[in-house]
Design a protein around this motif. Sequence first.
Motif, PDB file in Angstrom:
ATOM      1  N   SER B  43       0.973  -1.485  -0.257  1.00  0.00           N
ATOM      2  CA  SER B  43      -0.171  -0.258  -0.189  1.00  0.00           C
ATOM      3  C   SER B  43       1.201   1.110   0.068  1.00  0.00           C
ATOM      4  N   LEU B  44      -0.006   2.415   0.159  1.00  0.00           N
ATOM      5  CA  LEU B  44       1.023   3.603   0.111  1.00  0.00           C
ATOM      6  C   LEU B  44       1.770   3.960   1.242  1.00  0.00           C
ATOM      7  N   MET B  45       2.335   4.790   1.130  1.00  0.00           N
ATOM      8  CA  MET B  45       3.035   5.354   3.393  1.00  0.00           C
ATOM      9  C   MET B  45       2.747   6.559   2.823  1.00  0.00           C
ATOM     10  N   LEU B  46       2.466   6.817   3.684  1.00  0.00           N
ATOM     11  CA  LEU B  46       2.791   8.972   3.657  1.00  0.00           C
ATOM     12  C   LEU B  46       4.095   9.272   4.407  1.00  0.00           C
ATOM     13  N   MET B  47       4.798  10.552   3.279  1.00  0.00           N
ATOM     14  CA  MET B  47       6.214  10.106   3.903  1.00  0.00           C
ATOM     15  C   MET B  47       6.144  11.779   4.029  1.00  0.00           C
ATOM     16  N   ALA B  48       5.214  12.629   3.785  1.00  0.00           N
ATOM     17  CA  ALA B  48       5.846  13.960   4.588  1.00  0.00           C
ATOM     18  C   ALA B  48       3.818  14.620   3.161  1.00  0.00           C
ATOM     19  N   THR B  49       3.766  15.744   4.325  1.00  0.00           N
ATOM     20  CA  THR B  49       2.835  16.762   3.982  1.00  0.00           C
ATOM     21  C   THR B  49       3.362  17.815   3.305  1.00  0.00           C
ATOM     22  N   SER B  50       2.952  18.777   2.706  1.00  0.00           N
ATOM     23  CA  SER B  50       3.662  19.819   1.624  1.00  0.00           C
ATOM     24  C   SER B  50       2.678  20.983   1.583  1.00  0.00           C
ATOM     25  N   ASN B  51       2.387  21.909   2.548  1.00  0.00           N
ATOM     26  CA  ASN B  51       1.463  23.219   2.385  1.00  0.00           C
ATOM     27  C   ASN B  51       2.453  24.210   1.985  1.00  0.00           C
ATOM     28  N   GLU B  52       2.001  25.355   0.556  1.00  0.00           N
ATOM     29  CA  GLU B  52       2.397  26.328  -0.236  1.00  0.00           C
ATOM     30  C   GLU B  52       2.688  27.004   1.260  1.00  0.00           C
ATOM     31  N   SER B  54       5.419  26.894   3.558  1.00  0.00           N
ATOM     32  CA  SER B  54       5.790  26.665   4.685  1.00  0.00           C
ATOM     33  C   SER B  54       6.435  26.002   4.933  1.00  0.00           C
ATOM     34  N   LYS B  55       7.299  24.702   5.313  1.00  0.00           N
ATOM     35  CA  LYS B  55       7.829  23.394   5.492  1.00  0.00           C
ATOM     36  C   LYS B  55       6.809  22.955   6.024  1.00  0.00           C
ATOM     37  N   ALA B  56       7.791  21.350   5.120  1.00  0.00           N
ATOM     38  CA  ALA B  56       7.199  20.154   4.851  1.00  0.00           C
ATOM     39  C   ALA B  56       7.052  19.842   6.603  1.00  0.00           C
ATOM     40  N   THR B  57       5.312  18.966   6.215  1.00  0.00           N
ATOM     41  CA  THR B  57       5.920  17.034   8.214  1.00  0.00           C
ATOM     42  C   THR B  57       5.888  16.788   7.428  1.00  0.00           C
ATOM     43  N   TYR B  58       6.651  15.915   7.972  1.00  0.00           N
ATOM     44  CA  TYR B  58       7.474  14.467   8.069  1.00  0.00           C
ATOM     45  C   TYR B  58       6.753  13.744   8.929  1.00  0.00           C
ATOM     46  N   GLU B  59       6.132  12.311   8.319  1.00  0.00           N
ATOM     47  CA  GLU B  59       5.874  11.310   8.813  1.00  0.00           C
ATOM     48  C   GLU B  59       6.524  10.670  10.063  1.00  0.00           C
ATOM     49  N   GLN B  60       6.505  10.359  10.851  1.00  0.00           N
ATOM     50  CA  GLN B  60       7.492   9.213  11.562  1.00  0.00           C
ATOM     51  C   GLN B  60       8.102   8.743  11.038  1.00  0.00           C
ATOM     52  N   GLY B  61       9.616   8.613  11.115  1.00  0.00           N
ATOM     53  CA  GLY B  61      10.279   7.076  10.214  1.00  0.00           C
ATOM     54  C   GLY B  61      10.799   7.861   9.037  1.00  0.00           C
ATOM     55  N   VAL B  62      10.499   8.707   8.894  1.00  0.00           N
ATOM     56  CA  VAL B  62      10.898   9.499   7.274  1.00  0.00           C
ATOM     57  C   VAL B  62      11.966  10.621   7.621  1.00  0.00           C
ATOM     58  N   GLU B  63      13.381  10.208   6.973  1.00  0.00           N
ATOM     59  CA  GLU B  63      14.697  11.962   7.275  1.00  0.00           C
ATOM     60  C   GLU B  63      14.582  12.453   6.254  1.00  0.00           C
ATOM     61  N   LYS B  64      13.839  13.946   6.985  1.00  0.00           N
ATOM     62  CA  LYS B  64      13.697  15.205   6.571  1.00  0.00           C
ATOM     63  C   LYS B  64      14.783  15.831   5.681  1.00  0.00           C
ATOM     64  N   ASP B  65      15.608  14.982   6.246  1.00  0.00           N
ATOM     65  CA  ASP B  65      17.248  15.606   5.475  1.00  0.00           C
ATOM     66  C   ASP B  65      17.264  14.915   4.368  1.00  0.00           C
ATOM     67  N   LYS B  66      17.007  13.757   4.055  1.00  0.00           N
ATOM     68  CA  LYS B  66      17.095  12.921   2.358  1.00  0.00           C
ATOM     69  C   LYS B  66      16.191  13.057   2.100  1.00  0.00           C
ATOM     70  N   PHE B  67      14.455  13.544   2.525  1.00  0.00           N
ATOM     71  CA  PHE B  67      13.962  13.825   1.366  1.00  0.00           C
ATOM     72  C   PHE B  67      13.499  14.802   1.785  1.00  0.00           C
ATOM     73  N   LEU B  68      13.890  15.760   0.962  1.00  0.00           N
ATOM     74  CA  LEU B  68      13.996  17.514   1.104  1.00  0.00           C
ATOM     75  C   LEU B  68      12.974  17.907  -0.061  1.00  0.00           C
ATOM     76  N   ILE B  69      11.464  17.872   0.498  1.00  0.00           N
ATOM     77  CA  ILE B  69      10.561  18.905   0.346  1.00  0.00           C
ATOM     78  C   ILE B  69      10.188  20.650  -0.113  1.00  0.00           C
ATOM     79  N   ASN B  70      10.025  20.657  -1.498  1.00  0.00           N
ATOM     80  CA  ASN B  70       9.872  22.502  -1.664  1.00  0.00           C
ATOM     81  C   ASN B  70       8.505  22.170  -2.412  1.00  0.00           C
TER      82      ASN B  70
END
Lengths: 112, 114
Positions: B43-52, B54-70
């Motif tokens: 199934s799909l696993m949510l990694m992060a939520t991105s709001n225009e 502002s900084k993205a909100t990452y789910e537990q266990g997801v490395e924000k420095d590895k998965f950069l969201i803009n």
Amino acid sequence: SQQGEEDPQALSIQEGENATMNCSYKTSINNLQWYRQNSGRGLVHLILIRSNEREKHSGRLRVTLDTSKKSSSLLITASRAADTASYFCATPLRGGGNKLTFGTGTQLKVEL
Amino acid sequence: GAVVSQHPSWVICKSGTSVKIECRSLDFQATTMFWYRQFPKQSLMLMATSNEGSKATYEQGVEKDKFLINHASLTLSTLTVTSAHPEDSSFYICSARQTSDTQYFGPGTRLTVL
């Protein structure tokens, strides 16, 4: 962690038959959505049912929601080969705003 | 209906390189975009939520420095997988939400890290 569990995991039917998939979830919700995913593709939104609705129809799709049992079903009537796909239910994450959590999915195969 | 595109649809890269994936809402402005990853037959696993804006909100266990969201605009969010490794190989899917409860999904990006 995933909220929903779906059964069956896989379903194989003949064209023209009906397909029923079930989804169970753990916490109270205000809506539940069903999505379809063709192999290697994105998800297509099928239908959204709100917690105050018990049944909803869209074309050959019929969705039911039983909040007392925390379960939902998706019925595809008169299935076609093109319905072959994975089907997922999704519910809002509790306290998670607009985030969704997806069920484990049912892989449907409709054979000619 | 609402259309969401992703680019590229597939990418193969060498271990250690960075890969950028774009997600665009083509005919609507997305207040929120979401990034998911999906392993084969799962199934799909949510990694992060991105709001225009502002900084993205990452789910537990997801490395924000590895998965950069803009999320630079109301129609574009990017996911950059930095220093990719073979275990990052997966199917990455974005979705966009306007104002309703419905999320509209992109077609996905298949990432293979050699």
